[in-house]
Design an enzyme around this catalytic site. Structure first.
Site, PDB file in Angstrom:
ATOM      1  N   SER A 234      -4.630  -0.255  -4.216  1.00  0.00           N
ATOM      2  CA  SER A 234      -4.560   1.156  -4.610  1.00  0.00           C
ATOM      3  C   SER A 234      -6.097   1.309  -5.824  1.00  0.00           C
ATOM      4  O   SER A 234      -5.669   0.265  -6.716  1.00  0.00           O
ATOM      5  CB  SER A 234      -3.179   1.641  -5.029  1.00  0.00           C
ATOM      6  OG  SER A 234      -3.730   3.326  -6.103  1.00  0.00           O
TER       7      SER A 234
ATOM      8  N   ASP B 235      -4.033  18.600  -7.449  1.00  0.00           N
ATOM      9  CA  ASP B 235      -3.339  17.322  -7.576  1.00  0.00           C
ATOM     10  C   ASP B 235      -1.707  18.006  -7.113  1.00  0.00           C
ATOM     11  O   ASP B 235      -1.593  17.845  -8.786  1.00  0.00           O
ATOM     12  CB  ASP B 235      -3.425  15.940  -7.687  1.00  0.00           C
ATOM     13  CG  ASP B 235      -3.551  15.074  -6.569  1.00  0.00           C
ATOM     14  OD1 ASP B 235      -2.496  15.409  -6.150  1.00  0.00           O
ATOM     15  OD2 ASP B 235      -4.048  14.154  -6.752  1.00  0.00           O
TER      16      ASP B 235
ATOM     17  N   GLU C 223       0.436  11.118   3.193  1.00  0.00           N
ATOM     18  CA  GLU C 223      -0.181  11.705   4.413  1.00  0.00           C
ATOM     19  C   GLU C 223      -1.701  11.987   4.202  1.00  0.00           C
ATOM     20  O   GLU C 223      -2.155  13.030   2.883  1.00  0.00           O
ATOM     21  CB  GLU C 223       0.544  12.415   4.009  1.00  0.00           C
ATOM     22  CG  GLU C 223       0.755  13.704   5.842  1.00  0.00           C
ATOM     23  CD  GLU C 223       1.528  14.054   6.153  1.00  0.00           C
ATOM     24  OE1 GLU C 223       1.262  14.116   7.475  1.00  0.00           O
ATOM     25  OE2 GLU C 223       1.636  14.829   5.746  1.00  0.00           O
TER      26      GLU C 223
ATOM     27  N   CYS D  85     -12.764  11.004   4.116  1.00  0.00           N
ATOM     28  CA  CYS D  85     -12.095  10.632   3.326  1.00  0.00           C
ATOM     29  C   CYS D  85     -12.019   9.411   3.586  1.00  0.00           C
ATOM     30  O   CYS D  85     -12.295   8.667   4.828  1.00  0.00           O
ATOM     31  CB  CYS D  85     -10.916  11.561   2.828  1.00  0.00           C
ATOM     32  SG  CYS D  85      -9.872  11.618   3.822  1.00  0.00           S
TER      33      CYS D  85
ATOM     34  N   ARG E 155       0.857  -0.713  -0.112  1.00  0.00           N
ATOM     35  CA  ARG E 155       0.254   0.126   0.666  1.00  0.00           C
ATOM     36  C   ARG E 155       0.734   1.306  -0.113  1.00  0.00           C
ATOM     37  O   ARG E 155       2.091   1.738   1.258  1.00  0.00           O
ATOM     38  CB  ARG E 155      -1.308  -0.142   1.032  1.00  0.00           C
ATOM     39  CG  ARG E 155      -1.582   1.419   1.361  1.00  0.00           C
ATOM     40  CD  ARG E 155      -2.552   1.824   0.818  1.00  0.00           C
ATOM     41  NE  ARG E 155      -3.195   3.075   0.830  1.00  0.00           N
ATOM     42  CZ  ARG E 155      -3.789   3.734   0.356  1.00  0.00           C
ATOM     43  NH1 ARG E 155      -3.985   2.975  -1.293  1.00  0.00           N
ATOM     44  NH2 ARG E 155      -4.958   4.421   0.059  1.00  0.00           N
TER      45      ARG E 155
ATOM     46  N   ARG F 194       0.610  16.623  -5.764  1.00  0.00           N
ATOM     47  CA  ARG F 194       1.668  14.958  -5.609  1.00  0.00           C
ATOM     48  C   ARG F 194       2.417  14.215  -6.435  1.00  0.00           C
ATOM     49  O   ARG F 194       3.271  13.786  -6.293  1.00  0.00           O
ATOM     50  CB  ARG F 194       0.004  13.663  -5.228  1.00  0.00           C
ATOM     51  CG  ARG F 194      -0.820  14.050  -3.368  1.00  0.00           C
ATOM     52  CD  ARG F 194      -1.078  13.149  -3.482  1.00  0.00           C
ATOM     53  NE  ARG F 194      -2.506  13.329  -3.901  1.00  0.00           N
ATOM     54  CZ  ARG F 194      -3.362  12.036  -4.534  1.00  0.00           C
ATOM     55  NH1 ARG F 194      -3.114  11.518  -2.805  1.00  0.00           N
ATOM     56  NH2 ARG F 194      -4.449  11.761  -5.091  1.00  0.00           N
TER      57      ARG F 194
END
Length: 418
Positions: free
Chosen positions: A354, A330, A247, A259, A243, A332
Site C-alpha cells: 500500500s 475522501d 472496493e 485507476c 494488502r 473512507r
C-alpha cells in the site's frame, strides 16, 4: 404468507415500557469470556431479545423485507446453523478483549453456534456476523505471472492451473458506539444524533435507547482472503504480507483503466502467494468502500468532471474535483480498518502492499508494526491511471521516488490526510 406467522401490531415508539427491563442479554464489550460479554442479537424474529440497534444483514436487510413482502420468505424463519461452523479455528486472541483494539466487529461473531449453543437451543435467535470458509481464486494475471516465472506452482498454495487456495472470511460490521465515537474524536451522544439525522431518522433507537450500545449499520462489511495458514498471521516467528484494499468495482471486476485498483490488488495477491510459499502467510482485506465510500454514482460524476475540466484531467486538480462534487475528498476514514487485523491476531506486517498514508497511519497507530511498505510497480500502472498515481504521490502517498507533480500543485486541500 399466512397471517398467523406475523404480528399485526406495529410499535411506533422505541422507548421501553415503564418498568420494562432494558434487555435480558446485556452486552459487556471487551469481556474475555463470551458468556460474560453476551450475544449480539439483531434478529427481528424475537424483538424482545434484541440488544442492538438495527438488524442483521446490513444493507441486505432491505432485500429480506422485499422477500417477505413478496411472500417468498416466512418472516419468522430462522437459519439452520448445522454444519455452518468455521472451516478453521480462529482465536481467541488477546486483542478480542481489548476495547481499544476492536470496536467495529464482533470478535465472537463466527463462533455463536458454539459459545451460545444453550441460548440458541432454548429458542433465542442468535446469528453469526462472521463466516469462515475455503475457496480458490483464479485470475488471468496470476497465470501471466506464472508464465513470466515470477511465481511457480507448489501444488498446495498455488496449483498448476493458476488456482490459489485461500481461507475466505466474511465480516459484517458490528459497531460498539462508545468505541466508534472515541475513534472519531467525538462523544457518543453526538455520534448517535448524527447517525440518526443523517440516515433520515431510520434508527430512532439511537436517540431513545442509550442502554443499547451496539449498532448494526446498513453498510457493507469486509472480506479477508488468507493465503497459507490462518494461524501464521498471529505467529511472531512467521512473516506476513498484507494488502488492505478498498472496493473499486469498475477496476477490480471489469478492468477499468482509469485507476490502479485492480493492478494493485493483483500485485498484492501475487506477493501474498510468495509470502505463503516462503512459510509465512498472505492477507488481502477487501473493504466495501466503493468510490472512496462516496458511492459509484458520485464516482462517475467525478470522472466526468475530471475529463471535461479546462485543460483536461490533471493531477493538480485530482482531489479538488471530488470535493467539488461530493463536498469531501475522501470518506473512507481508515480509523476502523485495523479492527479485522487485530481480530486475526496480527501484531506485525512484514510487507504492506500500500502507498496510502491513511492506511499506514491507521495500522501503525493501532499498535501494529509495519516493517516494509511496497509501492505498486510502475509497469503495472495503466496509462490512464497516471493522473491518479501522480496526484496521490504529490499528496503524500508513500513512494521511494519523488513525484513529478509538486505538492504545491495540490495546495490548500488538506491533502496530508491522504
Amino acid at each position: 404468507m399466512n397471517a398467523p406467522n406475523r404480528t399485526q401490531h406495529i410499535r411506533l415508539t422505541s422507548h421501553p415500557e415503564p418498568g420494562q427491563a432494558t434487555t435480558r442479554f446485556p452486552i459487556r464489550w471487551g469481556a474475555a469470556d463470551p458468556s460474560e460479554r453476551g450475544p449480539v442479537i439483531g434478529s427481528v424474529t424475537s424483538p424482545a431479545d434484541r440488544n442492538v440497534i438495527g438488524s442483521h444483514g446490513g444493507s441486505y436487510s432491505v432485500n429480506r423485507a422485499l422477500a417477505i413482502s413478496a411472500r417468498a420468505l416466512n418472516p419468522l424463519a430462522r437459519p439452520d446453523l448445522h454444519n455452518t461452523h468455521p472451516v478453521v479455528s480462529i482465536g481467541p486472541y488477546p486483542q478480542w478483549s481489548d476495547p481499544e483494539r476492536i470496536v467495529s466487529l464482533d470478535p465472537w461473531g463466527h463462533m455463536v453456534g458454539e459459545v451460545f449453543a444453550r441460548e440458541i437451543a432454548t429458542g433465542t435467535d442468535i446469528r453469526p456476523t462472521i463466516a469462515v470458509t475455503k475457496a480458490r481464486l483464479n485470475m488471468p494475471e496470476i497465470l501471466a505471472a506464472m508464465a513470466a516465472r515470477r511465481i511457480a506452482p507448489d501444488g498446495g498454495i498455488l496449483l498448476a492451473n493458476g488456482d490459489i487456495s485461500v481461507t475466505k472470511i466474511a465480516v459484517d460490521p458490528v459497531w460498539w458506539l462508545p468505541g466508534i465515537a472515541d475513534r472519531f474524536g467525538t462523544s457518543e451522544r453526538e455520534l448517535r444524533r448524527t447517525l440518526f439525522e443523517q440516515t433520515g431518522g431510520m434508527f430512532p433507537e439511537l436517540i431513545t435507547r442509550p442502554d443499547m450500545c451496539l449498532f448494526l449499520p446498513p453498510i457493507g462489511g469486509a472480506t479477508a482472503y488468507v493465503v497459507g495458514e490462518v494461524a501464521a498471521l498471529a505467529d511472531p516467528k512467521r512473516t506476513v504480507a498484507c494488502r488492505v484494499h478498498d472496493e473499486c468495482n469498475g477496476s477490480d471486476v471489469f478492468g477499468s483503466d482509469i485507476c490502479t485498483c485492480r493492478p494493485y490488488l493483483v500485485h498484492g495477491i501475487e506477493e501474498c502467494v510468495k509470502e505463503a510459499q516462503r512459510g509465512g502467510a498472505g492477507l488481502i482485506v477487501y473493504n466495501r468502500k466503493e468510490g472512496r465510500a462516496l458511492g459509484e454514482v458520485t464516482k462517475f460524476l467525478v470522472y466526468n468532471a475530471r475529463k471535461r475540466q479546462e485543460g483536461g484531467d490533471s493531477a493538480a486538480t485530482y482531489f479538488e474535483r471530488t470535493e467539488c462534487v461530493a463536498g469531501v475528498q475522501d470518506a473512507r476514514f481508515q480509523q476502523l480498518m485495523p479492527d479485522v487485523l487485530h481480530w486475526l491476531g496480527i501484531r506485525r506486517i512484514d510487507r504492506l502492499m500500500s502507498m496510502s498514508n491513511m492506511k499506514y497511519d491507521a495500522i501503525v497507530g493501532s499498535g501494529i508494526e509495519v516493517v516494509e511498505r511496497v509501492p505498486i510497480p510502475p509497469e503495472l500502472v495503466p496509462p490512464d491511471a497516471s493522473v491518479e498515481i501522480e496526484a496521490k504521490k504529490a499528496a503524500g502517498y508513500y513512494t521511494p521516488e519523488p513525484s513529478s507533480t509538486s505538492l504545491d500543485a495540490v495546495k490548500g486541500r488538506n491533502l496530508e490526510r491522504y
